[in-house]
Scaffold this motif. Structure first.
Motif, PDB file in Angstrom:
ATOM      1  N   LYS A  39       0.828  -1.209   0.000  1.00 23.75           N
ATOM      2  CA  LYS A  39       0.000   0.000   0.000  1.00 23.75           C
ATOM      3  C   LYS A  39       0.863   1.260   0.000  1.00 23.75           C
ATOM      4  N   HIS A  40       1.907   1.252   0.829  1.00 22.28           N
ATOM      5  CA  HIS A  40       2.791   2.419   0.916  1.00 22.28           C
ATOM      6  C   HIS A  40       3.994   2.190   0.008  1.00 22.28           C
ATOM      7  N   ASN A  41       3.935   2.700  -1.209  1.00 20.18           N
ATOM      8  CA  ASN A  41       5.003   2.459  -2.176  1.00 20.18           C
ATOM      9  C   ASN A  41       5.348   3.768  -2.876  1.00 20.18           C
ATOM     10  N   ASP A  42       6.478   4.348  -2.473  1.00 15.42           N
ATOM     11  CA  ASP A  42       6.901   5.629  -3.048  1.00 15.42           C
ATOM     12  C   ASP A  42       8.036   5.472  -4.063  1.00 15.42           C
ATOM     13  N   LEU A  43       8.386   4.246  -4.416  1.00 14.84           N
ATOM     14  CA  LEU A  43       9.612   3.997  -5.171  1.00 14.84           C
ATOM     15  C   LEU A  43       9.688   4.776  -6.478  1.00 14.84           C
ATOM     16  N   GLU A  44       8.655   4.708  -7.299  1.00 13.46           N
ATOM     17  CA  GLU A  44       8.738   5.305  -8.621  1.00 13.46           C
ATOM     18  C   GLU A  44       8.711   6.835  -8.591  1.00 13.46           C
ATOM     19  N   GLU A  45       8.318   7.427  -7.443  1.00 18.08           N
ATOM     20  CA  GLU A  45       8.323   8.882  -7.343  1.00 18.08           C
ATOM     21  C   GLU A  45       9.679   9.408  -6.894  1.00 18.08           C
ATOM     22  N   VAL A  46      10.485   8.522  -6.314  1.00 21.38           N
ATOM     23  CA  VAL A  46      11.771   8.957  -5.754  1.00 21.38           C
ATOM     24  C   VAL A  46      12.689   9.452  -6.867  1.00 21.38           C
ATOM     25  N   GLY A  47      13.249  10.631  -6.657  1.00 21.84           N
ATOM     26  CA  GLY A  47      14.161  11.230  -7.628  1.00 21.84           C
ATOM     27  C   GLY A  47      13.491  12.257  -8.507  1.00 21.84           C
ATOM     28  N   TYR A  48      12.185  12.067  -8.769  1.00 26.00           N
ATOM     29  CA  TYR A  48      11.468  12.980  -9.659  1.00 26.00           C
ATOM     30  C   TYR A  48      10.872  14.175  -8.918  1.00 26.00           C
ATOM     31  N   ASP A  49      10.663  14.016  -7.599  1.00 28.53           N
ATOM     32  CA  ASP A  49      10.251  15.168  -6.815  1.00 28.53           C
ATOM     33  C   ASP A  49      11.294  15.402  -5.715  1.00 28.53           C
ATOM     34  N   THR A  50      11.007  16.329  -4.839  1.00 29.84           N
ATOM     35  CA  THR A  50      12.018  16.754  -3.862  1.00 29.84           C
ATOM     36  C   THR A  50      11.766  16.208  -2.466  1.00 29.84           C
ATOM     37  N   TYR A  51      10.699  15.409  -2.291  1.00 33.49           N
ATOM     38  CA  TYR A  51      10.325  15.065  -0.917  1.00 33.49           C
ATOM     39  C   TYR A  51       9.913  13.609  -0.693  1.00 33.49           C
ATOM     40  N   HIS A  52       9.884  12.749  -1.716  1.00 34.33           N
ATOM     41  CA  HIS A  52       9.591  11.338  -1.501  1.00 34.33           C
ATOM     42  C   HIS A  52      10.905  10.546  -1.388  1.00 34.33           C
ATOM     43  N   HIS A  53      10.879   9.519  -0.557  1.00 33.85           N
ATOM     44  CA  HIS A  53      12.071   8.695  -0.341  1.00 33.85           C
ATOM     45  C   HIS A  53      11.671   7.228  -0.178  1.00 33.85           C
ATOM     46  N   THR A  54      12.637   6.349  -0.418  1.00 33.50           N
ATOM     47  CA  THR A  54      12.423   4.940  -0.070  1.00 33.50           C
ATOM     48  C   THR A  54      12.657   4.792   1.436  1.00 33.50           C
ATOM     49  N   LEU A  55      13.881   5.053   1.881  1.00 27.85           N
ATOM     50  CA  LEU A  55      14.153   5.049   3.315  1.00 27.85           C
ATOM     51  C   LEU A  55      13.975   6.452   3.870  1.00 27.85           C
ATOM     52  N   PHE A  56      13.312   6.546   5.001  1.00 30.59           N
ATOM     53  CA  PHE A  56      13.205   7.836   5.674  1.00 30.59           C
ATOM     54  C   PHE A  56      13.124   7.593   7.184  1.00 30.59           C
ATOM     55  N   GLU A  57      13.406   8.638   7.929  1.00 31.73           N
ATOM     56  CA  GLU A  57      13.271   8.571   9.379  1.00 31.73           C
ATOM     57  C   GLU A  57      11.926   9.153   9.775  1.00 31.73           C
ATOM     58  N   MET A  58      11.237   8.459  10.669  1.00 29.18           N
ATOM     59  CA  MET A  58       9.969   8.949  11.191  1.00 29.18           C
ATOM     60  C   MET A  58      10.141   9.280  12.666  1.00 29.18           C
ATOM     61  N   LEU A  59      10.108  10.565  12.976  1.00 31.19           N
ATOM     62  CA  LEU A  59      10.149  11.005  14.367  1.00 31.19           C
ATOM     63  C   LEU A  59       8.757  10.818  14.952  1.00 31.19           C
ATOM     64  N   GLY A  60       8.660  10.175  16.110  1.00 28.21           N
ATOM     65  CA  GLY A  60       7.324   9.898  16.633  1.00 28.21           C
ATOM     66  C   GLY A  60       7.242   9.958  18.139  1.00 28.21           C
ATOM     67  N   ASN A  61       6.057  10.337  18.626  1.00 31.65           N
ATOM     68  CA  ASN A  61       5.757  10.208  20.053  1.00 31.65           C
ATOM     69  C   ASN A  61       4.477   9.399  20.191  1.00 31.65           C
ATOM     70  N   TRP A  62       4.426   8.574  21.238  1.00 33.35           N
ATOM     71  CA  TRP A  62       3.378   7.564  21.354  1.00 33.35           C
ATOM     72  C   TRP A  62       2.771   7.593  22.746  1.00 33.35           C
ATOM     73  N   SER A  63       1.478   7.401  22.774  1.00 34.28           N
ATOM     74  CA  SER A  63       0.777   7.238  24.039  1.00 34.28           C
ATOM     75  C   SER A  63      -0.071   5.980  23.952  1.00 34.28           C
ATOM     76  N   PHE A  64       0.156   5.057  24.868  1.00 34.94           N
ATOM     77  CA  PHE A  64      -0.615   3.813  24.899  1.00 34.94           C
ATOM     78  C   PHE A  64      -1.600   3.882  26.056  1.00 34.94           C
ATOM     79  N   GLY A  65      -2.789   4.420  25.745  1.00 34.94           N
ATOM     80  CA  GLY A  65      -3.822   4.530  26.765  1.00 34.94           C
ATOM     81  C   GLY A  65      -3.555   5.602  27.807  1.00 34.94           C
ATOM     82  N   ASP A  66      -2.646   6.536  27.512  1.00 31.68           N
ATOM     83  CA  ASP A  66      -2.308   7.594  28.480  1.00 31.68           C
ATOM     84  C   ASP A  66      -2.945   8.904  28.003  1.00 31.68           C
TER      85      ASP A  66
END
Length: 872
Positions: free
Chosen positions: A72-99
C-alpha cells in the motif's frame, strides 16, 4: 540547525514530557506476516495497539527507520522525480498507549514546532477529519477542531476527507481520525498569487505535510465495521527529512545536510555537477536516496536476493545502478563508494552502519558488478530483438521477456529504441506485466476473518522450554484462506508448549486431544505481533473444552540438536576464522541446519575439517545447558553474550550457554551437547559478497548419512570385483578414462577435418551466399569447431548442421558469417528458434551463431529442406 541537532531536539523535548526514548527497531520485520519492512513509525509498536503486549512505558518517543517500497505504501517510482519522496526515511514519533490523547498531542506538537524549532506560525496549516457519509457514517472530529482553535486561526484549520484524515493500519486493526500539520515554504511572491490552503494535500513540492497526529480510537473488523477501542492511543509521525528542509530553509529534502554530503561524493565520482542537467539531477537524487535504503537494510540483516524482502532490496539497488549507467555514464561499480560518507554522516545515530560498513560495501559492489553484466547481456539480446523485428515497433511481449527473465529495465529498453528511431509496444508490455501481477497477487492473496473470542483478557503463556505437553483452553480462533494452503484455522491457547517459528528455528508440530479421544493435528506454530498462533486444518468439535496439547517430541528433539549445533558452529567459526565472523542468518529444521556468516573467502578443506572437529569435541565433552531467563540485557552482554544485528531485543533477555559459547536466544536447545551425537558439514558456499553459508546435519541425519555412504561404498566395491582398495581401483579407471577420452578427441578432430573437406565440396552459392544445410555425425563441440573453422575460410557463409546423438534427441546448429548477418539482417537465433519447432524443441543464441535442441529427430529432413528458404 544541523540534522543531528534537529533529531536530538525532538527526542529531548519528549523526554522532558516524560517519554521513554527508545532506539529505532530493525527495519526488517520478523513476526508480522503483513509487512516485509517497517513502513511507518507505529509498526514496531503494533502489538501494543492490538493489546497483545505491554509497553515498557505508556509514553514513548523515537526516530524509526522506515522503508516504503512495496504494498500500500510504495513511493519507489516517485523517488528522484520530486524533492520530498524517499524509499528510506526517518519517522520522528511520540506515542501514548492509553495515556494522554488529543489535547496533549496537539499542544506538544504546536509547542515543539513554533516555540522550540521556531517555525513561523503563518506558514503552517492543520487538517482535521471532516466525517464521512459512507457505511462508517463517522462524524467530524470536532474535538480536534476545537483544540486547534486555541493555537491557530480557523481559516488555517482545513477539513480533510477520509483518504487524507482517517488513518488505518491495514484492512483490519486499530485506526482513527488524524490531524496533519502542513508547511508552506513557498516564496512571498508565490504566496501572493495562490493561497496556500488550496495547495494542501495537492502534491505541491513546497506545501507539504510534515507531521501526522493519529488519534487511534477505533478497531476495523474483518467485515468492515468499526468498534470503539477500550483504550485510546496516540500515534504521531513526523518526516525527519522534510523537517530538516523546513528548518534549514531550503526548497528540497535533497538540499539538506542529510543528503548533500552524498550528492557531493556522487559529483566527484561521476564528474558531474548537480543542478545543471535535469536528467542527471534525477539520477543523482535516485542514487543518493537508494544507497541509504540498501545500506540500512543490509545493516539490519537483509541481503539482496531473488525472493521476498531480498528481492525488494535488489530491485532498489538495481534502480540506482541503471540511473547511474544511463544518465551519469557509469559503466563500472561506484555506488558502494558512497557508503563511507553515509556512515560518517549517520553512524553516530545508527551505530549498525559503522559496525557493518565493510560488509555493506562488499555486498553492494558485488551486486553492482553482477547487474552491470546483466545490462551488457541485455544490450546484446535487445540487439537481437531489434534485428529480427520486421517493423519499427518492438513487441511488448519480447520487451517483457527481456525485463522479466533477464532483469533488463523496461525504461532502458524504451530509451535505446528511441535513440534508434524505433518505438516500443507499451500497451503489449503493460498487458504482460499485468498478467504477471495478477498471477503473483492470486498466489499470495490471503483473507482473514475476525477473531472469535472464547475467553476474554487471557494472556498467553509459553511453557515449551520446560514441557512438551499441557492442558490448554482455546481462547480465540479465526479462519484464514489462501490459494497456497486453502482454508486453515488459527488457534490461540491460554498457555502453550508449542514453540513458534523464530530466530531461524521452525515452529513446532503436534496435536490436540480432547476428553472424547478426538485428535486435531497442529501443522505449524508461528508468532504474530506477540501472539503464538497454532495452525490446523479444522476446528475441534468441542471447542470450549480443555485439551491435551502435545508437541511432536521427535521433531522437537532433532530441531534442538540442530539449534544447539548452530551455537557451537558460531563459536567454532569465530575461534578458527577470526572474531570478524558474525551470524547473518540461520535456518534450523529437524532434518538439517543452515548457518550464514560474514567471511571474506571460501573455506579450505582443512578449515572445514577443523571446524567439524571443534564442534564434535564439544559434543563429546557433554557440556550442560546453562540457561538464564529474563535477565537484564546489560547483564547478559556484560557476561559475554553475543547479540545479533537486525534482531529486536527487549529490556530482559534469555541467554544460552554451552561451555564458552554464550548467545542471546529464544529458541529451544538440548539439555546437554552429548545429545547431539555428531555434527557433519554437508556443504559450504557463497551467499553474497562477504557472506558464506554452511549446511550441516546432526544426530539421526548423520547416522542416515553414514549408513548411505557405507551402503554406496559396498556397492562400489562390488562393481570393482570386491577389491580391498576401492580408491586405488577408481584412480586406475579414471586414468584409463582420461587416456580413452584423448584418443576419442583426436579421432573426432580427424573426423571433423575429413568432414570439412567434404563440406567445402557441397557448398552451394545462392544469392552470393555460400550455403549448406546437412546432417553430420559429430558431437556439439565438434560441430561448433567445424563451423567456426569453415568460417575462417569464407566471409559469406550460411551453415545449418543437424545431428541426432540419440533416438529421441535432435540438435540444430546455425552459423552465419558476422559480416553477412550484419549486412543482410540474417539472425541465427531466429533461424534455430523457428526451425526448432519442427524437431519439437527450441533454442537461441546470437545473430551469427545459435543452437537448438528437440526430441523429434524425424523432423530433421524437413528442417534441412526449409533452411534454404532464408536465402530466397
Amino acid at each position: 540547525m544541523k540534522s543531528q541537532e534537529i533529531r536530538a531536539t525532538f527526542l529531548n523535548f519528549f523526554q522532558e514530557k516524560k517519554h521513554l526514548v527508545v532506539p529505532s527497531a530493525p527495519m526488517v520485520t520478523k513476526d508480522d506476516p503483513t509487512l516485509m519492512f517497517v513502513n511507518s513509525g507505529m509498526a514496531p509498536f503494533k502489538e501494543f495497539f492490538l493489546g497483545n503486549g505491554t509497553p515498557k512505558k505508556n509514553r514513548i518517543a523515537d526516530s524509526q527507520k522506515c522503508l516504503r517500497v512495496s504494498g500500500k505504501h510504495n513511493d519507489l517510482e516517485e523517488v528522484g522525480y520530486d524533492t520530498y519522496h524517499h524509499t528510506l526515511f526517518e519517522m520522528l514519533g511520540n506515542w501514548s498507549f492509553g495515556d494522554y490523547f488529543k489535547k496533549e498531542a496537539i499542544a506538544w506538537a504546536w509547542e515543539l514546532l513554533t516555540e522550540v524549532y521556531k517555525i513561523d506560525k503563518d506558514i503552517l496549516y492543520v487538517t482535521v477529519f471532516e466525517g464521512s457519509d459512507d457505511a462508517d457514517n463517522l462524524k467530524m472530529d470536532t474535538e480536534a477542531y476545537d483544540i486547534w482553535k486555541q493555537y491557530i486561526s480557523e481559516d488555517r484549520i482545513l477539513k480533510g476527507n477520509k483518504k487524507d484524515n482517517f488513518w488505518e493500519m491495514g484492512e483490519q486493526g486499530p485506526c482513527g481520525p488524524c490531524s496533519e500539520i502542513h508547511v508552506d515554504i513557498r516564496s512571498s511572491e508565490e504566496k501572493a498569487k495562490v493561497d496556500g490552503k488550496s495547495l494542501v494535500n495537492e502534491d505541491h513540492p513546497h506545501v507539504v505535510e510534515i507531521w501526522n497526529l493519529v488519534f487511534m480510537q477505533y478497531n476495523r473488523k474483518a467485515n468492515g465495521s468499526l468498534e470503539e477501542l477500550p483504550n485510546k492511543h496516540i500515534d504521531t509521525g513526523m518526516g525527519f527529512e522534510r523537517l530538516c528542509m523546513v528548518l534549514q530553509d531550503v526548497q528540497s529534502n535533497y538540499d539538506t545536510d542529510v543528503f548533500t554530503p552524498i550528492i557531493r561524493e556522487i559529483e566527484t565520482i561521476t564528474n558531474t555537477k548537480y543542478g545543471k542537467n535535469e536528467k542527471q539531477d534525477i539520477a543523482t537524487r535516485v542514487i543518493s536516496d537508494h544507497v541509504r535504503a540498501v545500506a540500512f537494510s543490509i545493516a539490519d540483516g537483509q541481503l539482496p536476493s531473488n525472493t521476498g524482502a531480498g528481492y525488494v532490496i535488489r530491485r532498489i539497488l538495481r534502480r540506482a545502478v541503471r540511473y547511474g549507467f544511463t544518465f551519469l555514464n557509469k559503466k563500472e561499480p561506484f555506488i558502494y563508494r558512497l557508503v563511507d560518507v553515509l556512515t560518517k554522516k549517520m553512524g553516530e545515530a545508527f551505530p549498525e552502519l559503522r559496525a557493518q560498513k565493510q560488509l555493506i560495501e562488499n555486498v553492494i559492489k558485488e551486486e553492482e558488478t553482477s547487474f552491470l553484466r546483466t545490462l551488457d547481456q541485455g544490450l546484446i539480446l535487445l540487439d537481437g530483438i531489434i534485428a529480427s523485428s520486421k517493423t519499427n515497433k518492438i513487441s511488448g511481449e519480447k520487451a517483457f521477456e527481456l525485463y522479466d527473465t533477464y532483469g533488463f529495465p523496461i525504461d532502458l529498453t524504451a530509451l535505446i529504441l528511441s535513440e534508434k528511431g524505433l518505438t516500443l509496444d507499451e500497451k503489449g508490455f503493460e498487458v504482460e506485466l499485468q498478467k504477471q501481477k495478477n498471477r503473483s497477487r492470486a498466489a499470495s492473496e490471503i483473507s482473514t476473518d475476525d477473531w472469535t473470542v472464547l475467553v476474554e483478557d487471557t494472556e498467553e503463556e509459553f511453557i515449551g522450554y520446560d514441557s512438551l505437553e499441557a492442558k490448554v483452553k482455546i481462547t480465540r480462533y479465526r479462519k484464514v484462506t489462501s490459494k497456497k494452503d486453502g482454508e486453515m484455522y488459527q488457534l490461540v491457547f491460554n498457555l502453550t508448549p508449542f514453540y513458534p517459528e523464530g530466530g531461524g528455528q521452525v515452529g513446532d508440530k503436534g496435536y490436540l486431544e480432547d476428553a472424547h479421544g478426538d485428535v486435531l493435528y497442529i501443522l505449524d506454530t508461528k508468532k504474530e505481533n506477540n501472539v503464538i498462533i497454532h495452525y490446523t486444518k479444522n476446528l475441534p468439535k468441542h471447542i470450549n473444552e480443555t485439551f491435551r496439547a502435545v508437541v511432536d517430541s521427535k521433531q522437537r528433539y532433532r530441531t534442538e540438536c540442530n539449534h544447539t549445533a548452530t551455537h557451537l558452529l558460531h563459536q567454532a567459526l569465530r575461534e578458527i576464522l577470526g572474531t570478524h565472523v558474525e551470524q547473518k542468518g540461520s535456518a534450523v529444521h529437524s532434518k538439517y541446519l543452515r548457518f550464514d556468516f560474514s567471511h571474506f573467502s571460501k573455506l579450505t578443506v582443512d578449515e572445514l575439517r577443523e571446524i567439524e572437529n571443534f564442534v564434535n569435541r564439544r559434543i563429546a565433552g557433554k557440556l550442560p545447558l546453562e540457561e538464564s531467563r529474563n535477565i537484564p540485557m546489560e547483564q547478559a552482554i556484560a557476561n559475554g553474550a553475543m547479540a545479533l544485528f537486525g534482531e529486536k531485543y527487549g529490556d530482559t533477555v534469555r541467554a544460552i550457554k554451552f561451555g564458552k559459547s554464550i548467545e542471546l536466544c529464544g529458541g529451544t536447545h538440548v539439555k546437554n551437547t552429548g545429545d547431539i551425537w555428531h555434527f557433519k558439514i554437508k556443504s559450504e558456499g557463497a551467499v553474497a559478497a562477504g557472506i558464506r553459508r554452511i549446511e550441516a546435519i546432526t544426530n539421526d541425519a548423520v547416522k542416515d548419512f553414514y549408513f548411505e555412504n557405507n551402503r554406496a561404498l559396498y556397492e562400489i566395491r562390488d562393481l570393482l570385483n570386491n577389491t580391498k582398495e576401492p580408491v586405488k581401483a577408481v584412480k586406475v579407471l579414471q586414468d584409463e578414462n582420461t587416456a580413452l577420452k584423448k584418443q576419442i578427441e583426436q579421432l573426432l578432430k580427424d573426423k571433423a577435418q575429413n568432414l570439412s573437406g567434404e563440406i567445402k565440396n557441397q557448398l552451394q552459392e545462392i544469392n552470393g551466399v555460400q550455403f549448406l544445410a546437412t546432417k553430420v555425425d559429430l558431437d556439439t563441440n565438434g560441430i561448433k569447431n567445424l563451423a567456426f573453422g569453415l568460417g575462417k575460410e569464407y566471409q559469406n557463409l550460411f551453415l545449418l548442421f543437424a545431428s541426432s546423438p540419440a533416438k529421441d534427441k535432435a540438435l540444430l546448429t546455425c552459423y552465419i558469417s558476422k559480416e553477412l548477418a550484419n549486412e543482410r539482417g540474417y539472425n541465427a537465433g531466429q533461424v534455430v528458434r523457428e526451425l526448432g519447432k519442427l524437431i519439437h524443441g527450441g533454442g537461441g543464441g546470437q545473430n551469427f551463431f545459435a543452437t537448438a535442441g528437440g526430441k523429434n529427430p524425424g523432423g530433421i529432413p524437413k528442417v534441412l529442406e526449409k533452411a534454404k528458404d532464408y536465402l530466397v
